[in-house]
Scaffold this motif. Structure first.
Motif, mmCIF file in Angstrom:
data_model
loop_
_atom_site.group_PDB
_atom_site.id
_atom_site.type_symbol
_atom_site.label_atom_id
_atom_site.label_comp_id
_atom_site.label_asym_id
_atom_site.label_seq_id
_atom_site.Cartn_x
_atom_site.Cartn_y
_atom_site.Cartn_z
ATOM 1 N N UNK A 215 1.459 6.266 5.469
ATOM 2 C CA UNK A 215 1.502 7.722 5.404
ATOM 3 C C UNK A 215 1.027 8.271 4.059
ATOM 4 N N UNK A 216 0.486 9.481 4.117
ATOM 5 C CA UNK A 216 0.217 10.321 2.950
ATOM 6 C C UNK A 216 -0.888 9.802 2.041
ATOM 7 N N UNK A 217 -1.784 8.987 2.600
ATOM 8 C CA UNK A 217 -2.924 8.516 1.827
ATOM 9 C C UNK A 217 -4.123 8.312 2.740
ATOM 10 N N UNK B 203 -14.671 6.855 -5.071
ATOM 11 C CA UNK B 203 -13.620 7.803 -5.454
ATOM 12 C C UNK B 203 -12.217 7.197 -5.376
ATOM 13 N N UNK B 204 -12.112 5.880 -5.406
ATOM 14 C CA UNK B 204 -10.812 5.240 -5.201
ATOM 15 C C UNK B 204 -9.820 5.599 -6.313
ATOM 16 N N UNK B 205 -8.622 5.964 -5.905
ATOM 17 C CA UNK B 205 -7.510 6.190 -6.835
ATOM 18 C C UNK B 205 -6.619 4.957 -6.920
ATOM 19 N N UNK B 206 -6.491 4.251 -5.798
ATOM 20 C CA UNK B 206 -5.636 3.068 -5.703
ATOM 21 C C UNK B 206 -6.471 1.906 -5.190
ATOM 22 N N UNK B 207 -6.376 0.770 -5.865
ATOM 23 C CA UNK B 207 -7.044 -0.454 -5.441
ATOM 24 C C UNK B 207 -5.990 -1.443 -4.959
ATOM 25 N N UNK C 117 0.828 -1.206 0.000
ATOM 26 C CA UNK C 117 0.000 0.000 0.000
ATOM 27 C C UNK C 117 0.862 1.256 0.000
ATOM 28 N N UNK C 118 1.900 1.269 0.821
ATOM 29 C CA UNK C 118 2.766 2.445 0.899
ATOM 30 C C UNK C 118 3.509 2.681 -0.406
ATOM 31 N N UNK C 119 3.950 1.607 -1.055
ATOM 32 C CA UNK C 119 4.633 1.756 -2.350
ATOM 33 C C UNK C 119 3.734 2.444 -3.374
ATOM 34 N N UNK C 120 2.470 2.028 -3.418
ATOM 35 C CA UNK C 120 1.530 2.624 -4.377
ATOM 36 C C UNK C 120 1.279 4.095 -4.052
ATOM 37 N N UNK C 121 1.136 4.401 -2.775
ATOM 38 C CA UNK C 121 0.934 5.794 -2.366
ATOM 39 C C UNK C 121 2.158 6.630 -2.736
ATOM 40 N N UNK C 122 3.340 6.071 -2.540
ATOM 41 C CA UNK C 122 4.570 6.795 -2.878
ATOM 42 C C UNK C 122 4.629 7.126 -4.371
ATOM 43 N N UNK C 123 4.249 6.165 -5.223
ATOM 44 C CA UNK C 123 4.234 6.431 -6.659
ATOM 45 C C UNK C 123 3.243 7.548 -6.977
ATOM 46 N N UNK D 198 4.280 11.174 -8.799
ATOM 47 C CA UNK D 198 3.646 11.659 -10.019
ATOM 48 C C UNK D 198 2.886 12.969 -9.812
ATOM 49 N N UNK D 199 2.946 13.502 -8.606
ATOM 50 C CA UNK D 199 2.349 14.800 -8.347
ATOM 51 C C UNK D 199 0.846 14.809 -8.280
ATOM 52 N N UNK D 200 0.251 13.686 -7.864
ATOM 53 C CA UNK D 200 -1.205 13.553 -7.908
ATOM 54 C C UNK D 200 -1.909 13.929 -6.609
ATOM 55 N N UNK D 201 -1.153 14.282 -5.585
ATOM 56 C CA UNK D 201 -1.782 14.702 -4.336
ATOM 57 C C UNK D 201 -1.984 13.560 -3.363
ATOM 58 N N UNK D 202 -3.051 13.645 -2.575
ATOM 59 C CA UNK D 202 -3.354 12.646 -1.549
ATOM 60 C C UNK D 202 -4.301 11.601 -2.133
ATOM 61 N N UNK D 203 -3.860 10.345 -2.255
ATOM 62 C CA UNK D 203 -4.730 9.340 -2.876
ATOM 63 C C UNK D 203 -5.764 8.765 -1.923
ATOM 64 N N UNK D 204 -6.880 8.374 -2.495
ATOM 65 C CA UNK D 204 -7.890 7.609 -1.771
ATOM 66 C C UNK D 204 -7.685 6.138 -2.130
ATOM 67 N N UNK D 205 -7.432 5.334 -1.115
ATOM 68 C CA UNK D 205 -6.979 3.959 -1.308
ATOM 69 C C UNK D 205 -8.039 2.991 -0.795
ATOM 70 N N UNK D 206 -8.477 2.088 -1.648
ATOM 71 C CA UNK D 206 -9.454 1.069 -1.269
ATOM 72 C C UNK D 206 -8.748 -0.256 -1.034
ATOM 73 N N UNK D 207 -8.807 -0.741 0.196
ATOM 74 C CA UNK D 207 -8.318 -2.082 0.505
ATOM 75 C C UNK D 207 -9.459 -3.051 0.200
ATOM 76 N N UNK D 208 -9.296 -3.834 -0.833
ATOM 77 C CA UNK D 208 -10.414 -4.607 -1.379
ATOM 78 C C UNK D 208 -10.630 -5.943 -0.682
#
Length: 320
Positions: free
Chosen positions: A219-221, A250-254, A170-176, A180-190
């Protein structure tokens, strides 16, 4: 070298992120990449196209005769590229990892070989590319008529990750996302459900990831779960199921529960939704360019873009 906008433009013109990312790439110096075993035309074309666009400076590693034959079939000129002979794919991966360790190349790109063979050389302790962070694959999908890039993890590396692994995944995906300058991601743990079910480990892990996010251990998500795919992606489904969540719809990361779910989800988007999917591996000392063997040249080229921006660490604002 400059990147021509039409060269890298994806099939969804309603998503402005890709155009902005391409503009950023124009300002960055290319990265020197060891391309491992590019013995099939499509794997070679991805590297050649990225080189022409000024994204990478490739070093081709593999059986010279096979690489030259792939170039002949693809009708591309590789006479200006540095080629290092290797007897087979395993040998090529070992040579490539050594080149990174010695600073001869900045990172690696998977060519026509299995992911486990490519990663085996990377994870060897003696090659010095491992860190304390679990390595994981992050895929970025551009989906027609979908207004933003969608990130999926992990669909390629970790087969049955435990909770500690999922924290790093999860942290690796948030770091990417931040690179990429996309801000604070919304992350769905599926999971398959939206409640904690004691017979379903994925739901327990998802709830734990959400708690870790609340306590700033991730952090940061904004992480929430468990969420089913439909709830993560659709506000309407969330309303019908009476799920209240800042991530729902509104998930950015799955974050997939395992490699099977992640891989099926990613390839379903590619085949049925005509999504273009690029991807890199994070958690090693350098980001690794890794796509499916069936990925086309454009997807491979865009994966190089992800690695370039990540390595140069230019956190520009790129998404409106």
């Amino acid at each position: 070298k400059k990147i021509s906008l039409p060269e890298l433009e994806y099939n969804n013109e309603t998503c402005p992120y890709y155009k902005n990312l391409i503009q950023i790439v124009k300002t960055l110096d290319p990265i020197k990449v060891g391309v491992v075993h590019p013995v099939e035309p499509v794997s070679l074309l991805g590297a050649v196209d990225a080189a022409k666009a000024g994204i990478i400076d490739p070093v081709l590693i593999g059986p010279i005769a096979k690489i030259q034959n792939a170039a002949h079939i693809a009708d591309v000129d590789i006479s200006s590229f540095h080629i290092i002979d290797a007897s087979h794919s395993h040998d090529a991966a070992e040579i490539a990892a050594k080149l990174v360790r010695e600073g001869m190349v900045e990172t690696l790109m998977k060519g026509s070989l299995h992911t486990d063979e490519f990663m085996h050389a990377v994870i060897k302790k003696e090659n010095g590319l491992r860190t304390d962070r679990r390595m994981s694959h992050v895929a970025m999908a551009n989906i027609p008529n979908f207004p933003r890039p969608l990130f999926i993890t992990d669909a390629a590396i970790n087969i049955s990750p435990n909770l500690k692994d999922k924290k790093d995944i999860t942290q690796n995906a948030i770091d990417l996302f931040h690179h990429l300058g996309l801000g604070i991601p919304k992350v769905a743990a599926l999971s398959a459900v939206e409640i904690v079910e004691d017979r379903m480990q994925s739901s327990i892990d998802a709830a734990a990831l959400a708690a870790m996010s609340h306590r700033n251990e991730i952090k940061h998500g904004i992480v929430d779960g468990p969420l089913s795919f439909d709830v993560a992606m659709s506000e309407e489904c969330a309303k019908v199921k009476k799920v209240t969540s800042p991530v729902a719809g509104h998930a950015d990361i799955l974050v997939a529960p395992d490699i099977e779910a992640g891989n099926i989800m990613m390839k379903q988007l590619m085949i049925l939704s005509n999504a273009q999917v690029s991807g890199i591996v994070l958690g090693a000392k350098v980001p690794l360019i890794l796509t499916s063997r069936s990925s086309d040249a454009l997807e491979r080229k865009m994966s190089c873009v992800l690695a370039l921006v990540t390595m140069r660490d230019h956190k520009f604002k790129t998404f409106p």
